[in-house]
Design an enzyme around this catalytic site. Structure first.
Site, short mmCIF file in Angstrom:
data_model
loop_
_atom_site.label_atom_id
_atom_site.label_comp_id
_atom_site.label_asym_id
_atom_site.label_seq_id
_atom_site.Cartn_x
_atom_site.Cartn_y
_atom_site.Cartn_z
N TYR A 52 0.85 -1.18 0.00
CA TYR A 52 0.00 0.00 0.00
C TYR A 52 0.89 1.24 0.00
O TYR A 52 2.10 1.17 0.31
CB TYR A 52 -0.86 0.04 1.26
CG TYR A 52 -2.07 -0.84 1.29
CD1 TYR A 52 -3.09 -0.71 0.34
CD2 TYR A 52 -2.26 -1.77 2.32
CE1 TYR A 52 -4.24 -1.49 0.40
CE2 TYR A 52 -3.41 -2.55 2.38
CZ TYR A 52 -4.38 -2.40 1.42
OH TYR A 52 -5.52 -3.18 1.48
N GLU A 98 -5.65 -1.43 8.57
CA GLU A 98 -5.57 -1.27 10.03
C GLU A 98 -4.64 -0.10 10.38
O GLU A 98 -4.02 -0.08 11.44
CB GLU A 98 -5.12 -2.56 10.72
CG GLU A 98 -6.12 -3.67 10.65
CD GLU A 98 -6.23 -4.30 9.27
OE1 GLU A 98 -7.33 -4.30 8.69
OE2 GLU A 98 -5.20 -4.79 8.75
N ASN A 156 -9.83 0.56 -2.76
CA ASN A 156 -9.52 -0.63 -1.96
C ASN A 156 -10.78 -1.17 -1.30
O ASN A 156 -11.38 -0.49 -0.47
CB ASN A 156 -8.50 -0.31 -0.87
CG ASN A 156 -8.04 -1.55 -0.12
OD1 ASN A 156 -7.50 -2.47 -0.72
ND2 ASN A 156 -8.27 -1.57 1.18
N GLU A 157 -11.19 -2.36 -1.71
CA GLU A 157 -12.39 -3.00 -1.17
C GLU A 157 -13.57 -2.03 -1.13
O GLU A 157 -14.29 -1.91 -0.13
CB GLU A 157 -12.10 -3.59 0.22
CG GLU A 157 -11.14 -4.76 0.17
CD GLU A 157 -11.01 -5.50 1.49
OE1 GLU A 157 -10.97 -6.73 1.47
OE2 GLU A 157 -10.95 -4.83 2.54
N GLU A 233 -5.48 -10.39 -1.85
CA GLU A 233 -5.28 -10.38 -0.40
C GLU A 233 -5.61 -11.76 0.11
O GLU A 233 -6.75 -12.07 0.46
CB GLU A 233 -6.17 -9.34 0.30
CG GLU A 233 -5.64 -7.93 0.26
CD GLU A 233 -6.33 -7.01 1.27
OE1 GLU A 233 -6.85 -7.52 2.29
OE2 GLU A 233 -6.36 -5.80 1.01
N TYR A 300 0.76 -10.18 12.48
CA TYR A 300 -0.23 -10.77 11.58
C TYR A 300 -0.12 -12.30 11.46
O TYR A 300 -0.76 -12.90 10.61
CB TYR A 300 -0.13 -10.13 10.19
CG TYR A 300 -1.45 -10.01 9.46
CD1 TYR A 300 -2.29 -8.93 9.68
CD2 TYR A 300 -1.87 -10.99 8.57
CE1 TYR A 300 -3.50 -8.82 9.04
CE2 TYR A 300 -3.10 -10.88 7.92
CZ TYR A 300 -3.90 -9.80 8.15
OH TYR A 300 -5.11 -9.68 7.51
#
Length: 612
Positions: A52, A98, A156-157, A233, A300
């Site tokens: 990103y 996030e 994005n989404e 993703e 993660y």
């Protein structure tokens, strides 16, 4: 070279090509570690790195755009190219990730007139300027010009947020207008109508999922009958929020899902290959009725852990990938049971620049914080006060994040009940004449607190615990929202100031450094404490603050981020390049109290308890 979308495959110079990508966010990794993390992705069998672009990191204030140091996106992409790998870039403008405010600058919404993620002139004008600032970095690094970039994602989404093809079309054209020529993609979950709502016919649709791969692929193919299948993703883990457990996903389960995807001929971007850390005050938050700030660690449960070491998942994924593509040999240090750190005498593809020579194993180091200064004593060096009729928001004060201190004078001979009209965003420590009364927490929907009898100064130290990164509350202001009253009577004539903490104002550090060493084993906050320690080597370490409650920590002036005893994480990552051989300094800002004045530099992380 040329990269294109064919009827069934991605095409590299006309030949079928499978994208095997892994996500590394340059802004979550110390820049001196970029090469190491990229190289390890190649060793797992990946041929592409995805990142990103965090708009708000590059543009902390209106009119600024920073591409230096840890924000040198061009250097990051050049390192990808040096490893012979491709790159996927996702500039957003919204990224979620996030990350605080989903990557959108707070100042964009400060006056309340600019729209969020929609066809609105103010928003689109700002996005256009942002993309123009990125153009000198991205355009010459496209594969068409000999660079690594093969794909660029638009938005994005978006299908999870809205359905505005006019907005998406204008955004796509902005990307083209700055000179981007590589194929454009979109990403959404293959559920409901998200894929249709979040894309355009001109954008190649990709999916986001981490389980039920066969069904997700089927849904993706239903919506997009031709072109390469791609999960851009592939969720191999999950993020952590304060007060919850540390999320993990069994390596065998994730590897099996990856195998299904690759067996179907799909391409993949593993999210995350290496998660990194939300250093400073950069973590985001979720609010789906209850506010949940994201933890500092962004490990993660990825194949490469927060310290850059291969996990069981690394080896499981590598075993899957080698069934479908050639993988390079692993050096001894990267084999199961090895140190996990590339060293100068490892045999790896590419130059060995930046790799450490072999050193003796590191040991844990205890550090006593012997210099102590209450927050009140440092305020002259940390604050620039302004006066207001009502408490201003962080945004009105030009504060993107961190802390703001609010003050007003009160005369309450019988005490009273203080109320905040709308909401506390996000956490306020309430004090009268320097004595802490209690805490108002957004997470608990607190808006009222009892005050004791007092004639003097009322203070509220408000912490932004992370701007919401997903959903309709993106872009909301921070601070004390609404009127502040005591027993229904409006409080006015406020003074307010952000605290200069990232970085800490040098004058405040000078006061702290000049504080005499103190005896004792506890700390009463809000308080700053500092200590020194010696190191013989500078590997990644983990700061343990056992006995501390909540606050922020720095090592050698670098803001490691927030700690909180509620967990899950019990340690803060300290990147090796932040450390020095010889003398080092640690500073802690404890908001409440600490049962100890000793912190420890550990060689292993503790990310907390897991579910079950």
């Amino acid at each position: 070279m040329r990269f294109a979308i064919g009827d069934t495959d991605f095409l590299l110079d006309g030949e079928p090509h499978r994208v095997l990508s892994g996500a590394i966010h340059y802004f979550r990794v110390h820049p001196d570690l970029w090469q190491d993390r990229i190289r390890k992705a190649k060793l797992m069998g990946l041929n592409t790195i995805e990142t990103y672009v965090a708009w708000n990191a590059h543009a902390p204030r209106r009119g600024e755009f920073d591409l230096t140091g840890g924000l040198d996106l061009g250097r990051f992409l050049d390192l990808v190219a040096e490893e012979g790998m491709h790159a996927i870039v996702r500039p957003g403008p919204y990224i979620c990730a996030e990350w605080t405010n989903g990557g959108l600058p707070y100042w964009l919404f400060a006056d309340g007139s600019v729209g969020v993620r929609r066809d609105e002139p103010g928003f689109l004008a700002a996005v256009s300027s942002y993309l123009e600032a990125l153009a000198p970095v991205l355009v010459p690094r496209q594969i068409d010009d000999g660079g690594p970039i093969v794909l660029v994602q638009v938005e994005n989404e978006y299908g999870a947020y809205g359905s505005d093809p006019v907005y998406l079309s204008k955004l796509e054209q902005m990307h083209r207008d700055i000179g981007l020529t590589v194929p454009f993609t979109s990403v959404d979950q293959p559920m409901g109508t998200m894929l249709e709502d979040g894309s355009l016919p001109s954008l190649h649709k990709t999916g986001s999922f981490g389980s039920r791969s066969a069904a997700r692929i089927e849904r993706l193919r239903e919506v997009q009958p031709t072109g390469p299948l791609m999960c851009s993703e592939f969720w191999d883990g999950w993020f952590d929020s304060w007060g919850e457990h540390h999320h993990t996903t069994p390596a065998s389960d994730s590897a099996a899902e990856l195998d299904v995807l690759l067996a179907a001929g799909g391409s993949v971007n593993i999210y995350m290959f290496h998660g990194g850390t939300n250093f400073g005050f950069t973590n985001g938050a979720n609010d789906k009725g209850v506010y949940r700030p994201i933890a500092t660690s962004y490990d993660y449960d990825a194949p490469l852990d927060e310290a850059g070491r291969p996990t069981e998942k690394f080896h499981a994924f590598r075993s899957v990938i080698e069934r479908y593509a050639p993988v390079p040999p692993l050096p001894a240090s990267m084999q199961p049971g090895g140190s996990g750190q590339l060293v100068a005498d490892d045999v790896v593809a590419g130059p060995g620049v930046g790799l450490e020579a072999r050193v003796a194993p590191a040991t844990d180091v205890a550090v006593r914080l012997d210099r102590v200064a209450p927050l009140r004593s440092l305020l002259p060096a940390l604050t620039e006060w302004s006066t207001h009729d009502a408490p201003p928001t962080f945004d009105a004060l030009g504060a993107a994040s961190g802390f703001v201190l609010y003050r007003t004078e009160v005369a309450l001979p019988d005490g009273g009940v203080l109320t905040v009209g709308t909401e506390v965003r996000d956490r306020a420590i309430v004090s009268v004449d320097g004595v802490v009364v209690g805490v108002l927490e957004r997470e608990h929907h607190d808006r009222a607190i009892t005050l004791p009898p007092v004639t003097g100064t009322l203070e509220l130290l408000v912490e932004d615990q992370g701007r919401v990164d997903y959903g309709p509350r993106i872009g909301e202001p921070k601070g004390l929202i609404g009127d502040v009253r005591v027993d229904g009577e409006l409080l006015s004539r406020w003074t307010a100031s952000p605290l200069a903490l990232d970085p800490i104002a040098p004058a405040a550090l000078a006061v702290l450094d000049g504080s005499p060493s103190e005896a004792g084993d506890v700390l009463a906050g809000p308080v700053f404490a500092a200590g020194s320690f010696e190191l013989a080597s500078v590997e990644d370490r983990f700061l343990c603050l056992d006995g501390f409650r909540k606050g922020v920590a720095w090592v050698n002036g670098f803001c490691l981020g927030r700690y909180w005893s509620r967990g899950p994480q019990q340690t803060l990552a300290v990147p090796g390049p932040v450390l020095r051989r010889g003398r080092n300094e640690v500073v802690v800002f404890e908001l409440h109290a600490a049962a100890s004045r000793t912190v420890c530099l550990l060689t292993e992380p503790d990310l907390g308890h897991t579910e079950g």
